[in-house]
Write a protein that holds these residues in place. Structure first.
Motif, PDB file in Angstrom:
ATOM      1  N   LEU A 194       0.824  -1.210   0.000  1.00 30.05           N
ATOM      2  CA  LEU A 194       0.000   0.000   0.000  1.00 30.05           C
ATOM      3  C   LEU A 194       0.861   1.264   0.000  1.00 30.05           C
ATOM      4  CD1 LEU A 194      -2.869  -1.085   2.407  1.00 30.05           C
ATOM      5  CD2 LEU A 194      -3.003  -0.697  -0.054  1.00 30.05           C
ATOM      6  N   CYS A 195       1.991   1.231   0.698  1.00 32.14           N
ATOM      7  CA  CYS A 195       2.919   2.370   0.673  1.00 32.14           C
ATOM      8  C   CYS A 195       3.436   2.605  -0.744  1.00 32.14           C
ATOM      9  CB  CYS A 195       4.103   2.127   1.606  1.00 32.14           C
ATOM     10  SG  CYS A 195       3.736   2.356   3.336  1.00 32.14           S
ATOM     11  N   CYS A 196       3.803   1.538  -1.418  1.00 34.67           N
ATOM     12  CA  CYS A 196       4.300   1.649  -2.792  1.00 34.67           C
ATOM     13  C   CYS A 196       3.234   2.230  -3.710  1.00 34.67           C
ATOM     14  CB  CYS A 196       4.758   0.291  -3.323  1.00 34.67           C
ATOM     15  SG  CYS A 196       6.274  -0.306  -2.559  1.00 34.67           S
ATOM     16  N   LEU A 197       2.023   1.735  -3.578  1.00 35.57           N
ATOM     17  CA  LEU A 197       0.931   2.239  -4.422  1.00 35.57           C
ATOM     18  C   LEU A 197       0.667   3.714  -4.145  1.00 35.57           C
ATOM     19  CD1 LEU A 197      -1.485  -0.825  -4.263  1.00 35.57           C
ATOM     20  CD2 LEU A 197      -0.147  -0.050  -6.232  1.00 35.57           C
ATOM     21  N   ASN A 198       0.721   4.100  -2.883  1.00 39.62           N
ATOM     22  CA  ASN A 198       0.534   5.503  -2.526  1.00 39.62           C
ATOM     23  C   ASN A 198       1.634   6.368  -3.122  1.00 39.62           C
ATOM     24  OD1 ASN A 198       1.403   7.728  -0.297  1.00 39.62           O
ATOM     25  ND2 ASN A 198      -0.826   7.604  -0.532  1.00 39.62           N
ATOM     26  N   LEU A 199       2.876   5.906  -3.023  1.00 35.59           N
ATOM     27  CA  LEU A 199       3.987   6.671  -3.593  1.00 35.59           C
ATOM     28  C   LEU A 199       3.857   6.790  -5.102  1.00 35.59           C
ATOM     29  CD1 LEU A 199       6.975   5.372  -1.457  1.00 35.59           C
ATOM     30  CD2 LEU A 199       5.953   7.655  -1.421  1.00 35.59           C
ATOM     31  N   ILE A 237       3.689  10.242  -7.238  1.00 32.68           N
ATOM     32  CA  ILE A 237       4.635  10.507  -8.329  1.00 32.68           C
ATOM     33  C   ILE A 237       3.870  10.792  -9.619  1.00 32.68           C
ATOM     34  CG2 ILE A 237       6.360   9.430  -9.829  1.00 32.68           C
ATOM     35  CD1 ILE A 237       7.373   7.962  -7.277  1.00 32.68           C
ATOM     36  N   HIS A 238       2.873   9.973  -9.906  1.00 29.99           N
ATOM     37  CA  HIS A 238       2.083  10.138 -11.120  1.00 29.99           C
ATOM     38  C   HIS A 238       1.328  11.462 -11.104  1.00 29.99           C
ATOM     39  CE1 HIS A 238      -1.005   9.046 -14.193  1.00 29.99           C
ATOM     40  NE2 HIS A 238       0.082   8.552 -14.759  1.00 29.99           N
ATOM     41  N   ALA A 239       0.771  11.838  -9.951  1.00 28.81           N
ATOM     42  CA  ALA A 239       0.057  13.108  -9.838  1.00 28.81           C
ATOM     43  C   ALA A 239       1.019  14.277 -10.080  1.00 28.81           C
ATOM     44  CB  ALA A 239      -0.591  13.231  -8.463  1.00 28.81           C
ATOM     45  N   ASN A 240       2.247  14.178  -9.568  1.00 26.99           N
ATOM     46  CA  ASN A 240       3.244  15.235  -9.802  1.00 26.99           C
ATOM     47  C   ASN A 240       3.621  15.323 -11.275  1.00 26.99           C
ATOM     48  OD1 ASN A 240       3.469  16.258  -7.221  1.00 26.99           O
ATOM     49  ND2 ASN A 240       5.128  14.890  -6.638  1.00 26.99           N
ATOM     50  N   GLN A 241       3.754  14.169 -11.924  1.00 25.82           N
ATOM     51  CA  GLN A 241       4.074  14.168 -13.351  1.00 25.82           C
ATOM     52  C   GLN A 241       2.957  14.819 -14.161  1.00 25.82           C
ATOM     53  OE1 GLN A 241       4.827  10.016 -14.009  1.00 25.82           O
ATOM     54  NE2 GLN A 241       7.022  10.215 -13.614  1.00 25.82           N
ATOM     55  N   ARG A 242       1.710  14.470 -13.833  1.00 22.53           N
ATOM     56  CA  ARG A 242       0.570  15.086 -14.528  1.00 22.53           C
ATOM     57  C   ARG A 242       0.543  16.579 -14.281  1.00 22.53           C
ATOM     58  NH1 ARG A 242      -3.085  10.701 -12.555  1.00 22.53           N
ATOM     59  NH2 ARG A 242      -3.372  12.208 -10.909  1.00 22.53           N
ATOM     60  N   SER A 243       0.817  16.983 -13.044  1.00 20.32           N
ATOM     61  CA  SER A 243       0.840  18.395 -12.697  1.00 20.32           C
ATOM     62  C   SER A 243       1.921  19.133 -13.493  1.00 20.32           C
ATOM     63  CB  SER A 243       1.082  18.549 -11.199  1.00 20.32           C
ATOM     64  OG  SER A 243       1.194  19.892 -10.839  1.00 20.32           O
ATOM     65  N   ASP A 244       3.089  18.516 -13.607  1.00 19.81           N
ATOM     66  CA  ASP A 244       4.166  19.119 -14.397  1.00 19.81           C
ATOM     67  C   ASP A 244       3.766  19.240 -15.861  1.00 19.81           C
ATOM     68  OD1 ASP A 244       5.744  19.348 -12.151  1.00 19.81           O
ATOM     69  OD2 ASP A 244       7.000  17.595 -12.615  1.00 19.81           O
ATOM     70  N   GLU A 245       3.138  18.207 -16.411  1.00 17.03           N
ATOM     71  CA  GLU A 245       2.698  18.242 -17.811  1.00 17.03           C
ATOM     72  C   GLU A 245       1.643  19.329 -18.008  1.00 17.03           C
ATOM     73  OE1 GLU A 245       1.403  14.237 -18.541  1.00 17.03           O
ATOM     74  OE2 GLU A 245       3.449  13.460 -18.587  1.00 17.03           O
ATOM     75  N   ASP A 246       0.708  19.433 -17.067  1.00 18.66           N
ATOM     76  CA  ASP A 246      -0.321  20.476 -17.143  1.00 18.66           C
ATOM     77  C   ASP A 246       0.314  21.863 -17.073  1.00 18.66           C
ATOM     78  OD1 ASP A 246      -2.252  18.522 -17.288  1.00 18.66           O
ATOM     79  OD2 ASP A 246      -2.918  18.746 -15.196  1.00 18.66           O
ATOM     80  N   ARG A 247       1.289  22.021 -16.188  1.00 15.56           N
ATOM     81  CA  ARG A 247       1.957  23.313 -16.050  1.00 15.56           C
ATOM     82  C   ARG A 247       2.682  23.682 -17.339  1.00 15.56           C
ATOM     83  NH1 ARG A 247       3.227  23.152 -11.061  1.00 15.56           N
ATOM     84  NH2 ARG A 247       4.699  21.423 -11.296  1.00 15.56           N
ATOM     85  N   LEU A 248       3.354  22.719 -17.958  1.00 17.47           N
ATOM     86  CA  LEU A 248       4.042  22.978 -19.223  1.00 17.47           C
ATOM     87  C   LEU A 248       3.054  23.359 -20.326  1.00 17.47           C
ATOM     88  CD1 LEU A 248       6.765  20.162 -19.325  1.00 17.47           C
ATOM     89  CD2 LEU A 248       7.143  22.626 -19.116  1.00 17.47           C
TER      90      LEU A 248
END
Length: 153
Positions: free
Chosen positions: A112-117, A121-132
């Motif tokens: 569950l810790c791995c899935l949460n991490l 990570i995926h949410a941050n990547q999407r956020s970075d893509e949206d920001r770009l």
């Protein structure tokens, strides 16, 4: 960070003789072998040993505890602070899970810790893509406004 002990062992220089050096022959004193031409190859072998003894990153065994279970981790010394920071984050999350669901096994908690991490990570990547994407749109709009302004002047 790594928990693979074999990597730290592989980085240590081996004490095997180089293929160019020769051991004295049985029955012959070392001086006679040296006179037979091994002095030059021994000198080359010593020079090669000196040049290949570059300082490797020091690996340190660090015992970390996550949800009450201790794990030995082999970590480069310069990454130890980052490892301890990660352990603190994961341990807090694991302890929260354990409080909420005390019947979960250690393995389930770690999964569950791995899935949460991964989710973070995926949410941050999407956020970075949206920001770009927003930056590109803003730049295109600004360029259009400037072009229109220049055409008016």
């Amino acid at each position: 960070m790594t928990d693979d002990q074999s990597k730290s062992i592989e980085k240590q220089p081996k004490n095997n003789p180089t293929p160019h050096s020769q051991a004295p022959s049985k029955g012959l004193p070392a001086q006679k072998s040296a006179q037979a031409g091994t002095t030059a190859s021994s000198t080359v072998a010593k020079a090669n040993t000196k040049t290949t003894n570059t300082p490797e990153p020091q690996i340190k065994k660090v015992d970390i505890a996550i949800a009450g279970v201790t794990y030995p981790i082999f970590c480069p010394v310069h990454e130890q602070e980052e490892l301890l920071s990660a352990v603190s984050y994961i341990n807090n999350y694991a302890l929260d899970l354990k409080r909420e669901a005390p019947s979960l096994s250690q393995e389930s908690i770690l999964v569950l810790c791995c899935l949460n991490l991964y989710e973070k990570i995926h949410a941050n990547q999407r956020s970075d893509e949206d920001r770009l994407q927003h930056e590109k749109q803003s730049q295109a709009l600004l360029n259009k406004i400037m072009k229109d302004a220049h055409s008016i002047l």
